[in-house]
Design a protein around this motif. Sequence first.
Motif, short mmCIF file in Angstrom:
data_model
loop_
_atom_site.label_atom_id
_atom_site.label_comp_id
_atom_site.label_asym_id
_atom_site.label_seq_id
_atom_site.Cartn_x
_atom_site.Cartn_y
_atom_site.Cartn_z
N UNK A 118 15.65 43.59 33.84
CA UNK A 118 16.84 44.50 33.88
C UNK A 118 17.29 45.22 34.76
N UNK A 119 17.75 45.31 36.22
CA UNK A 119 17.92 45.89 37.68
C UNK A 119 19.08 46.77 38.03
N UNK A 120 18.87 47.58 38.20
CA UNK A 120 20.18 48.58 38.80
C UNK A 120 21.42 47.66 40.38
N UNK A 121 22.21 47.89 40.36
CA UNK A 121 22.98 46.98 41.19
C UNK A 121 23.47 48.02 42.22
N UNK A 122 24.25 47.40 43.52
CA UNK A 122 24.91 47.91 44.04
C UNK A 122 26.26 48.33 43.16
N UNK A 123 27.02 49.55 43.84
CA UNK A 123 28.54 49.71 43.27
C UNK A 123 28.97 48.40 44.50
N UNK A 124 30.24 47.72 43.96
CA UNK A 124 31.03 46.61 44.39
C UNK A 124 32.88 47.66 43.98
N UNK A 125 33.48 46.60 44.44
CA UNK A 125 34.65 46.60 44.03
C UNK A 125 34.90 46.75 42.63
N UNK A 128 32.67 48.66 40.24
CA UNK A 128 33.76 50.15 40.33
C UNK A 128 34.77 50.38 38.45
N UNK A 129 35.72 49.48 39.14
CA UNK A 129 36.65 49.00 37.95
C UNK A 129 35.92 48.97 36.49
N UNK A 130 34.30 47.81 36.41
CA UNK A 130 34.93 48.27 35.14
C UNK A 130 32.78 49.14 34.81
N UNK A 135 25.19 53.00 40.56
CA UNK A 135 24.93 51.93 40.30
C UNK A 135 24.94 50.94 39.04
N UNK A 136 25.18 50.11 39.28
CA UNK A 136 25.56 49.93 37.25
C UNK A 136 24.39 48.65 37.19
N UNK A 137 23.59 48.45 35.37
CA UNK A 137 22.49 47.29 35.26
C UNK A 137 23.21 46.10 35.25
N UNK A 138 21.90 45.27 35.33
CA UNK A 138 22.27 43.92 35.15
C UNK A 138 21.18 42.81 34.06
#
Length: 166
Positions: A118-125, A128-130, A135-138
């Motif tokens: 599991x990793x944290x990913x940088x925000x993108x367009x 941000x909507x989802x 940051x969000x997990x992946x």
Amino acid sequence: MFDEVHHRPCGRPTKSGAPCRAQFSGPGFACKLHTTDHEKALVEAYQQGMETGRTKEREWRQRTEAAKVEHLERQIRTLREELDAKNRRFDVDGDQAVTVDGYGYRWRGPGRLDVGDRVLLPENFVSALRHGSGPFPGIVIELGTTYTGTLSRIISRAPAAPRQPG
């Protein structure tokens, strides 16, 4: 006799001895009035055999088409795997390349990532909507990536997913 001829005269002798002029179509020997029980049984057996033959042909055709589709799907998988092997990058400028939830990313952090991490990913367009801002997990689903464009960097490893009480 069994040809699909349409509107032909019966031709069998009537009570007066004259040929019957009644028209009939399809397989058969004569009009309904002049067809014997044996001839009716023959026509019925013929029609049943034709229907069985058509059914078997449909089944055979479906099996053949399914086999062709299977063969083409195998070819596509093989070609994709070959193309993937040629284009997959595992390192980008010294960073580990991985695929996270279908998208390519770079990892420069300590150690190497493995599938399932599991990793944290940088925000993108879209994130941000989802997921809202930040940051969000992946989850790493593949090592390497076939994406040839610029890759975003993974921020960090994510904490382990909380266990559900069970």
